[in-house]
Structure formats: structure tokens, C-alpha cells
Design an enzyme around this catalytic site. Structure first.
Site, PDB file in Angstrom:
ATOM      1  N   SER A 106       0.861  -1.186   0.000  1.00 26.83           N
ATOM      2  CA  SER A 106       0.000   0.000   0.000  1.00 26.83           C
ATOM      3  C   SER A 106       0.896   1.234   0.000  1.00 26.83           C
ATOM      4  CB  SER A 106      -0.844  -0.010   1.274  1.00 26.83           C
ATOM      5  OG  SER A 106      -1.529   1.207   1.441  1.00 26.83           O
TER       6      SER A 106
ATOM      7  N   TYR B 179      -1.554  -0.929  10.700  1.00 25.41           N
ATOM      8  CA  TYR B 179      -1.777  -1.242   9.278  1.00 25.41           C
ATOM      9  C   TYR B 179      -0.522  -0.909   8.469  1.00 25.41           C
ATOM     10  CZ  TYR B 179      -3.801  -1.122   4.566  1.00 25.41           C
ATOM     11  OH  TYR B 179      -4.047  -1.333   3.228  1.00 25.41           O
TER      12      TYR B 179
END
Ligand code: NDP
Length: 242
Positions: free
Chosen positions: A138, A151
């Protein structure tokens, strides 16, 4: 075998980026094993895609299940050319909120799930001296911020694992990191902390990509000649600043 005639496993294929990738790969001639937990979704997608697709209900945080997923792919399609390690969750929260169960789940799915996926195909690919492992990280794997510590940590880990893997298997197996920016999918629903979810929605004032935008980047990486390895891609909406 041409680059559009590959056997590909896609994890997290029951929605979003994984579903779009599975659909695009089948359209381009690949045979695809779709893996995720929601059987109803997988069954429906495979019914539409036809006999170049199959599914295996898999929780990527379960090592044994992931090994079975790979075995089932080999018995059905004869080999595994590509693994797209895409399954993931994003339950953003402040560390002070002590949502420890969500930290564990993020690590189990986003990090251990990727490692289990690698483990399930690596010996097969090394033995054949051919294969491609694509790990979905990401933009959060390149930068972090408040609420995204765990995350982002998981997505930084995906990049570190991928780079180590790339060096270990250079010359035999291709390794790619895909780092999307904001994409319209179900991922936001994994944020259970309502304050965080509301704040996120206010912060995100840019456009979102479609899942098919990331799918076409993944297809591009797969379709390059075997001598060419796309090691990393970041794909943001054009007006996403961070
Ligand atoms: P979705 O929520 O639409 O898809 C996530 C997929 O992961 C689903 O198919 C879900 O299936 C699967 N999944 C979740 N947990 C597990 C598990 N334990 N075992 C197996 N499968 C699991 O979101 P996206 O398509 O956006 O997410 C795909 C990847 O892209 C993730 O790794 C995410 O972090 C990454 N990403 C997404 C961005 C975005 O803006 N959307 C930005 C950057 C990265 P099921 O629930 O059926 O198991």
C-alpha cells in the site's frame, strides 16, 4: 506457455482488487484459483467466469488451509505460475484505543497471510525455476500516520519481506510489490472504530481509483517477458497528494 496462459492464485478474490484481478486475468486467458473466506461471493464470481476459474475457501491466517489451497491448484490446473498475495484488512485505530484484537488480526492476515502464501508456492516455483509472487502492500507501506501504525507496519513488512524474497530467488522467481493509493473497495468496512472511520472520510478529499486500475497494473507485471521483473509499483489517484 504464453504470458497470458498462466495459472494464477489470487487471494482476497471475493471482492475489490482481488475480484477485479481474477476477472481480468481470466479475460486475458489465464486459469485462476480464487481464494477468500466468503464462499457465496467466490461461487458467484466463478460461475460468471466459467471453467478457467475455480475457488478454494481459504482463511489466509490459517497456514494449513493456505497449503491446501496451493495443493488444490496444482491438482486442478497442473502448476502454479503466479501467486497474487492480495488478501488484507485495514482496521485503523489509535494505539491508545487498545484495540489489541485488531492488531493481532492485522498481523495474522496482512503479514502472516502473505508469508503463508509465499510458503505454499515457493518450493514448487524454485523447483521449476519459474514463477512470480506479487504481494499487495500500500502507499501506507511507504509512509505512516496516526491511526495507521499497525496497518502501515503490516504493509511496510510486506515490502521488506518482498525485497528479501526477491534477493533470495533472483534468477528463478519474479517478485513484485504493488502499492495502491486509495481505491473504491470494501476495505473501509474493516474500520470498526466509528470515530476513526468518520475522520478518515473527512480527510479523503481526493478521487479514488477503481479496483480495475490496480488489476490492470497487476496484469501488466504478469505479462512482461520472463526476463523482465517489475519489482515495485505505486499507483495513486492523480490528485492524491500523500
Ligand atoms: P476488500 O475489502 O474489497 O478486499 C479484501 C479481500 O481480502 C476480500 O476478498 C476478503 O475476503 C479478503 N480477506 C480478508 N481477510 C481474509 C482472510 N483472513 N483470509 C482470506 N481472505 C481474506 O479490499 P481491497 O480490495 O481494497 O483490498 C485488497 C488489498 O489491497 C488489501 O491487502 C489492502 O490492504 C490493499 N490496499 C487497498 C487499498 C484501497 O484503497 N482499497 C489501498 C492500498 C492497499 P473475505 O472477507 O471473503 O475473506
Amino acid at each position: 506457455m504464453s504470458n497470458t496462459d498462466k495459472v494464477v492464485i489470487v487471494t482476497g478474490a471475493s471482492s475489490g482488487i482481488g475480484e477485479a484481478t481474477a476477472r481480468m486475468l481470466v479475460e486475458r486467458g489465464c486459469k485462476v484459483m480464487l481464494a477468500a473466506r466468503r464462499e457465496d461471493n467466490l461461487k458467484k464470481i466463478c460461475k460468471e467466469l466459467g471453467d478457467k476459474s475455480s475457488y478454494f475457501v481459504t482463511d489466509v491466517s490459517n497456514h494449513k488451509k493456505v497449503l491446501e489451497m496451493a495443493d488444490e491448484t496444482i491438482s486442478l490446473f497442473g502448476r502454479i505460475d503466479v501467486l497474487v498475495n492480495n488478501a488484507g484488512i485495514m482496521p485503523l485505530s489509535l494505539l491508545a484505543s487498545r484495540r489489541v484484537d485488531e492488531w493481532e488480526e492485522t498481523i495474522d492476515i496482512n503479514i502472516k497471510g502473505v508469508l503463508y502464501g509465499i510458503d505454499s508456492v515457493l518450493a514448487h516455483m524454485i523447483e521449476r525455476e519459474s514463477g512470480h509472487i506479487i504481494n499487495v502492500s500500500s502507499v501506507a507501506g511507504h509512509r505512516t500516520n496516526a491511526m495507521s501504525s499497525v496497518y502501515s507496519g503490516s504493509k511496510f513488512a510486506v515490502r521488506a519481506i518482498s525485497e528479501g524474497l526477491r534477493q533470495e530467488v533472483a534468477g528463478k522467481v519474479r517478485v513484485t510489490i504493488i502499492s495502491p493509493g486509495a481505491v473504491t473497495t470494501e476495505l473501509g468496512f474493516s474500520i470498526k472504530d466509528e470515530t476513526v472511520r468518520d475522520n478518515m472520510l473527512k480527510m479523503l478529499d481526493h478521487d479514488f481509483l477503481e479496483a480495475s486500475d490496480i488489476a490492470s497494473a497487476i496484469c501488466y507485471c504478469i505479462e512482461q517477458p520472463d526476463s523482465s521483473s517489475v519489482n515495485e509499483m505505486i499507483i495513486r489517484p492523480t490528485d492524491q497528494q500523500l
